[in-house]
Design an enzyme around this catalytic site. Structure first.
Site, short mmCIF file in Angstrom:
data_model
loop_
_atom_site.label_atom_id
_atom_site.label_comp_id
_atom_site.label_asym_id
_atom_site.label_seq_id
_atom_site.Cartn_x
_atom_site.Cartn_y
_atom_site.Cartn_z
CD GLU A 41 11.67 2.11 76.00
OE1 GLU A 41 12.85 2.36 75.11
OE2 GLU A 41 11.02 2.64 75.76
CE LYS A 115 11.01 6.21 77.52
NZ LYS A 115 10.98 5.45 76.17
CB CYS A 148 14.72 4.68 76.17
SG CYS A 148 15.45 4.32 75.00
C1 ACM Z 1 13.19 5.45 73.82
O1 ACM Z 1 12.85 6.44 74.58
N1 ACM Z 1 12.94 4.46 73.31
C2 ACM Z 1 14.31 6.51 72.54
#
Ligand code: ACM
Length: 264
Positions: A41, A115, A148
């Site tokens: 990420e 995301k 993530c």
């Molecule tokens: C995250 O979503 N970077 C913990």
């Protein structure tokens, strides 16, 4: 087919240096035969921002920004598919914690994911993803993308699997210890392979856990990274396992679902 994670330590607000680090790792994975390589990420930008201005200074448009252009060229030169997390700034200046997927000559830019489940202070800087979960056909396999903290919501992996993903590419900046244990279960319950590419290092007091993980549809850990080194993990996977949703003659993890009893 061989797949890989590239576990790296992005430097905060230093995209050019991060391109060089990523290039070295993706090259190593390609030399070891990987056809698909997943980077962490925000591999270009780092993570522990203090202000929106910091993110704005390193974020770029997708696909017409420097990170996507760098990735397209890298994928073309190394003849690989790459999924990588990046800071996105859209044409109206809105910021997203995104991932792009690019491929070799003839494929180029394939698409992006924003995301959906933002973690903690990400909410101060980024807009929640508005594109949904997508599966990309790379010829040899169908690849779903999540980022993530999306792992914490089993609906993310389930949605990708129901949309046909055989592999889930999971660029990450993990800070909590649970995902390396949880991702094999996400793989098992959806009968998919998962590739979590995590970062290492510490930024402004925040420590990242490494332990990038490739898990199989049988919940096996096929590769796991260290807690503190940049490295690649490359494994051969058998996609027929991910295409078989039956677990015995009478059970099929998709056909046996009973959505009418689920609270959504
Ligand atoms: C995250 O979503 N970077 C913990």
């Amino acid at each position: 087919m061989k797949v890989a994670y590239a576990q790296m330590e992005p430097l905060l607000l230093e995209p050019e240096k991060n391109y060089s680090r990523a290039e070295k790792l993706v090259k190593e994975a390609a030399e070891k035969g990987a056809r698909l390589v997943v980077l962490p990420e925000l591999f270009d930008a780092g993570y522990s921002f203090e202000s929106k201005e910091e993110v704005e200074n390193v974020a770029g448009q997708i696909p017409d920004g420097p990170t996507t252009e760098f990735l397209i060229e890298l994928a073309r030169n190394l003849d690989v598919f790459i999924v990588a997390g990046t800071a996105e700034k859209d044409e109206k200046g809105r910021l997203y914690n995104s991932a792009v997927i690019v491929g070799p000559t003839g494929w180029g830019y394939m698409g992006k994911y924003r995301k959906v489940h933002l973690f903690y202070r990400e909410k101060l800087f980024f807009q929640p993803g508005d594109l949904g979960f997508h599966v990309f056909n790379i010829g040899a396999a169908k690849v779903g993308v999540m980022i993530c903290f999306d792992w914490f919501f089993p609906e993310s992996a389930r949605t990708l699997a129901l949309k046909g993903a055989e592999i889930i590419a999971h660029p990450s900046n993990l800070v909590m210890p649970y995902a390396p244990r949880a991702m094999p279960i996400r793989a098992l319950e959806n009968r998919v392979y998962t590739i979590t590419a995590n970062r290492i290092g510490e930024e402004r007091g925040l420590r990242f856990i490494g332990k990038s993980t490739i898990a199989s549809p049988k919940a096996e850990v096929l590769a796991m990274g260290s807690e503190d080194r940049e490295e690649v993990g490359v494994v051969e996977i058998d996609l027929s396992l991910a295409r078989e949703k039956r677990i015995n003659e009478m059970n099929d993890v998709f056909k046996d679902r009973r959505p009418e009893h689920y609270f959504i």
